[in-house]
Design a protein around this motif. Structure first.
Motif, short mmCIF file in Angstrom:
data_model
loop_
_atom_site.label_atom_id
_atom_site.label_comp_id
_atom_site.label_asym_id
_atom_site.label_seq_id
_atom_site.Cartn_x
_atom_site.Cartn_y
_atom_site.Cartn_z
N MET A 15 62.43 -7.31 -18.94
CA MET A 15 62.50 -6.56 -20.18
C MET A 15 61.79 -7.35 -21.26
O MET A 15 61.72 -8.58 -21.20
CB MET A 15 63.96 -6.34 -20.60
CG MET A 15 64.78 -5.51 -19.65
SD MET A 15 66.50 -5.39 -20.22
CE MET A 15 67.07 -7.04 -19.83
N ASN A 16 61.29 -6.61 -22.25
CA ASN A 16 60.70 -7.33 -23.36
C ASN A 16 61.82 -7.87 -24.24
O ASN A 16 62.99 -7.50 -24.10
CB ASN A 16 59.73 -6.44 -24.15
CG ASN A 16 60.42 -5.20 -24.71
OD1 ASN A 16 61.51 -5.28 -25.25
ND2 ASN A 16 59.76 -4.04 -24.57
N ALA A 17 61.47 -8.75 -25.18
CA ALA A 17 62.48 -9.42 -26.00
C ALA A 17 63.31 -8.43 -26.80
O ALA A 17 64.52 -8.61 -26.96
CB ALA A 17 61.78 -10.40 -26.94
N LYS A 18 62.67 -7.36 -27.30
CA LYS A 18 63.38 -6.37 -28.11
C LYS A 18 64.43 -5.65 -27.29
O LYS A 18 65.57 -5.47 -27.72
CB LYS A 18 62.39 -5.38 -28.70
CG LYS A 18 63.03 -4.35 -29.63
CD LYS A 18 61.99 -3.39 -30.20
CE LYS A 18 62.66 -2.37 -31.13
NZ LYS A 18 61.67 -1.40 -31.67
N GLU A 19 64.06 -5.23 -26.05
CA GLU A 19 65.00 -4.52 -25.19
C GLU A 19 66.18 -5.42 -24.79
O GLU A 19 67.33 -4.98 -24.76
CB GLU A 19 64.29 -4.01 -23.93
CG GLU A 19 63.40 -2.81 -24.16
CD GLU A 19 62.74 -2.32 -22.88
OE1 GLU A 19 62.30 -1.17 -22.85
OE2 GLU A 19 62.67 -3.10 -21.93
N LEU A 36 69.15 2.06 -12.37
CA LEU A 36 68.66 2.74 -13.57
C LEU A 36 67.90 1.75 -14.45
O LEU A 36 68.11 0.54 -14.39
CB LEU A 36 69.85 3.32 -14.36
CG LEU A 36 70.67 4.39 -13.65
CD1 LEU A 36 71.87 4.77 -14.51
CD2 LEU A 36 69.82 5.62 -13.37
N SER A 37 67.04 2.28 -15.26
CA SER A 37 66.33 1.45 -16.23
C SER A 37 67.33 0.82 -17.18
O SER A 37 68.26 1.47 -17.65
CB SER A 37 65.32 2.29 -17.01
OG SER A 37 64.83 1.57 -18.13
N LEU A 38 67.14 -0.45 -17.50
CA LEU A 38 68.05 -1.12 -18.42
C LEU A 38 67.59 -1.01 -19.87
O LEU A 38 68.04 -1.76 -20.74
CB LEU A 38 68.20 -2.60 -18.03
CG LEU A 38 68.82 -2.84 -16.65
CD1 LEU A 38 69.03 -4.32 -16.42
CD2 LEU A 38 70.13 -2.09 -16.51
N ASN A 39 66.72 -0.05 -20.11
CA ASN A 39 66.32 0.25 -21.48
C ASN A 39 67.52 0.87 -22.20
O ASN A 39 68.01 1.92 -21.79
CB ASN A 39 65.15 1.24 -21.46
CG ASN A 39 64.62 1.54 -22.85
OD1 ASN A 39 65.35 1.50 -23.83
ND2 ASN A 39 63.34 1.85 -22.94
N PRO A 96 86.38 2.28 -18.87
CA PRO A 96 85.49 1.13 -19.09
C PRO A 96 84.14 1.34 -18.41
O PRO A 96 84.08 1.72 -17.24
CB PRO A 96 86.27 -0.02 -18.43
CG PRO A 96 87.69 0.45 -18.39
CD PRO A 96 87.62 1.92 -18.19
N VAL A 97 83.07 1.12 -19.14
CA VAL A 97 81.72 1.26 -18.61
C VAL A 97 80.98 -0.04 -18.84
O VAL A 97 81.17 -0.69 -19.87
CB VAL A 97 80.97 2.42 -19.32
CG1 VAL A 97 79.66 2.71 -18.62
CG2 VAL A 97 81.82 3.67 -19.34
N SER A 98 80.15 -0.44 -17.88
CA SER A 98 79.44 -1.71 -18.01
C SER A 98 77.98 -1.60 -17.61
O SER A 98 77.57 -0.65 -16.93
CB SER A 98 80.12 -2.78 -17.14
OG SER A 98 79.96 -2.46 -15.77
N ILE A 99 77.19 -2.58 -18.03
CA ILE A 99 75.78 -2.65 -17.66
C ILE A 99 75.64 -2.75 -16.14
O ILE A 99 74.70 -2.24 -15.55
CB ILE A 99 75.11 -3.87 -18.33
CG1 ILE A 99 75.17 -3.76 -19.87
CG2 ILE A 99 73.66 -4.00 -17.88
CD1 ILE A 99 74.38 -2.63 -20.46
N LYS A 100 76.61 -3.41 -15.51
CA LYS A 100 76.58 -3.59 -14.06
C LYS A 100 76.49 -2.26 -13.33
O LYS A 100 75.86 -2.13 -12.28
CB LYS A 100 77.83 -4.35 -13.61
CG LYS A 100 77.87 -4.67 -12.13
CD LYS A 100 79.14 -5.41 -11.77
CE LYS A 100 79.22 -5.68 -10.28
NZ LYS A 100 80.48 -6.37 -9.91
N MET A 101 77.12 -1.22 -13.89
CA MET A 101 77.10 0.11 -13.27
C MET A 101 75.69 0.69 -13.28
O MET A 101 75.27 1.35 -12.33
CB MET A 101 78.06 1.05 -14.01
CG MET A 101 79.51 0.65 -13.90
SD MET A 101 80.59 1.75 -14.85
CE MET A 101 82.18 0.94 -14.61
N ALA A 102 74.96 0.44 -14.36
CA ALA A 102 73.58 0.92 -14.45
C ALA A 102 72.71 0.19 -13.43
O ALA A 102 71.85 0.79 -12.78
CB ALA A 102 73.04 0.71 -15.86
N LYS A 103 72.94 -1.11 -13.26
CA LYS A 103 72.18 -1.90 -12.29
C LYS A 103 72.44 -1.41 -10.88
O LYS A 103 71.54 -1.31 -10.06
CB LYS A 103 72.55 -3.38 -12.41
CG LYS A 103 72.10 -4.05 -13.70
CD LYS A 103 72.53 -5.51 -13.72
CE LYS A 103 72.08 -6.20 -15.00
NZ LYS A 103 72.54 -7.62 -15.06
#
Length: 306
Positions: A280-284, A187-190, A176-183
């Motif tokens: 982040m911009n709306a698109k990202e 790391l950039s959330l792009n 399992p991988v999550s956005i939290k790991m990038a934070k």
């Protein structure tokens, strides 16, 4: 404790336990075993070992025999037949005008079944295709829809790091991988920078998560107020997690300010506060939400059924 050996049926595939019985089996040998799919040819990646009973799925099947030269020849012949089967299935898919992408073809060792792995955006009615294939191969046919992670695991490729993909070379099971790991790793959330070749979050985000979590716990966050060991107060402007160094805008006499670098142990501060959401911009932001949804939807690998 139960005596077992570990067997793989594909490169970087899941490891399955089998009972060696009276055979003396070593790592690196090939064996013939009975699986849920039928009789299969596998590679021993873990020699005889005693494991705890609760880690073994019962009933544990025994190894039929250590592979002979004749078995090796049959396996090699099957690999060649799979290439031809792939071409035939591809033509049949085009004939039936089905919106599916064929990924791989696989024969069981005893030729009792031919499996075709494919990807598609939705459900596919392939009943006529199965009948057509069965008339050609004269054996059982199974078409299995897999996800993009499984597709990438089968096909392989090169990651942005310049190395062969983890899932294709050594990663037995998807973790399992999550956005939290990038934070946690700052790391950039792009989405384009934290996604792998498969279009999902990179598996390697998990590799250093625990280290970063531990190191971050010893550091203040950007914007936190700290007191230095030389009696100055200031605000954190940046942190170097791996070096455990912190740059602080300290307040000097006469209302002057200066950026100075300190070791983490030279600072006093309150426990690290929750990081503010990266702008982040709306698109990202929309792409990130879409990526999170796909991550949850992906589910377990469809390659593991032995």
């Amino acid at each position: 404790m139960t005596r077992v050996i570990g067997v793989r049926f594909r490169t970087a595939g899941k490891i399955y336990f089998f009972a060696p019985g009276a055979l003396h089996i070593k790592k690196g040998q090939n064996v013939i075993v009975e699986t849920a799919r039928g009789v299969e040819y596998g590679h021993v990646v873990m020699g005889e070992k005693d494991v705890e009973d609760e880690k073994v799925v019962q009933p544990l099947k025994s190894v039929i025999r250590i592979a002979t030269k004749e078995d090796d020849a049959i396996e090699e012949k099957n690999r060649k037949k799979e290439k031809e089967a792939f071409k035939i299935c591809q033509k049949k898919i085009e004939k039936h005008n089905l919106e599916m992408k064929l990924i791989d073809a696989e024969y069981t060792f005893d030729n009792n079944k031919v499996l075709f792995y494919f990807t598609a955006d939705g459900r596919i009615d392939f009943r006529e295709l199965v009948k057509d294939l069965a008339s050609v191969f004269k054996t059982r046919i199974e078409l299995r829809q897999i996800g993009v992670r499984d597709e990438t695991k089968i096909l392989g490729g090169v990651g942005i790091c310049g190395r062969a993909l983890c899932c294709h070379t050594y990663l037995s099971e998807f973790i399992p991988v999550s956005i939290k790991m990038a934070k946690e790793q700052n790391l950039s959330l792009n989405p384009s920078k934290i996604s792998g070749t498969c279009g999902r979050l990179m598996c390697c985000l998990k590799n250093e998560e625990e280290n970063y979590k531990y190191l971050n716990s010893k550091l203040p966050g950007v914007g936190d107020h700290v007191t230095t060991d030389d009696g100055l107060r200031g605000e954190v402007s940046s942190v170097n997690v791996l070096r455990q160094r912190v740059k602080v805008i300290v307040h000097l006499e006469n209302d002057e300010k200066e950026v100075r670098e300190y070791r983490a142990d030279q600072l006093k501060f309150r426990p690290r506060r929750k990081r503010d959401k990266e702008k982040m911009n709306a698109k990202e932001e929309q792409e990130l939400k879409k990526l999170e949804a796909l991550e949850k939807k992906e589910g377990k690998s469809k390659l593991d059924d032995n």
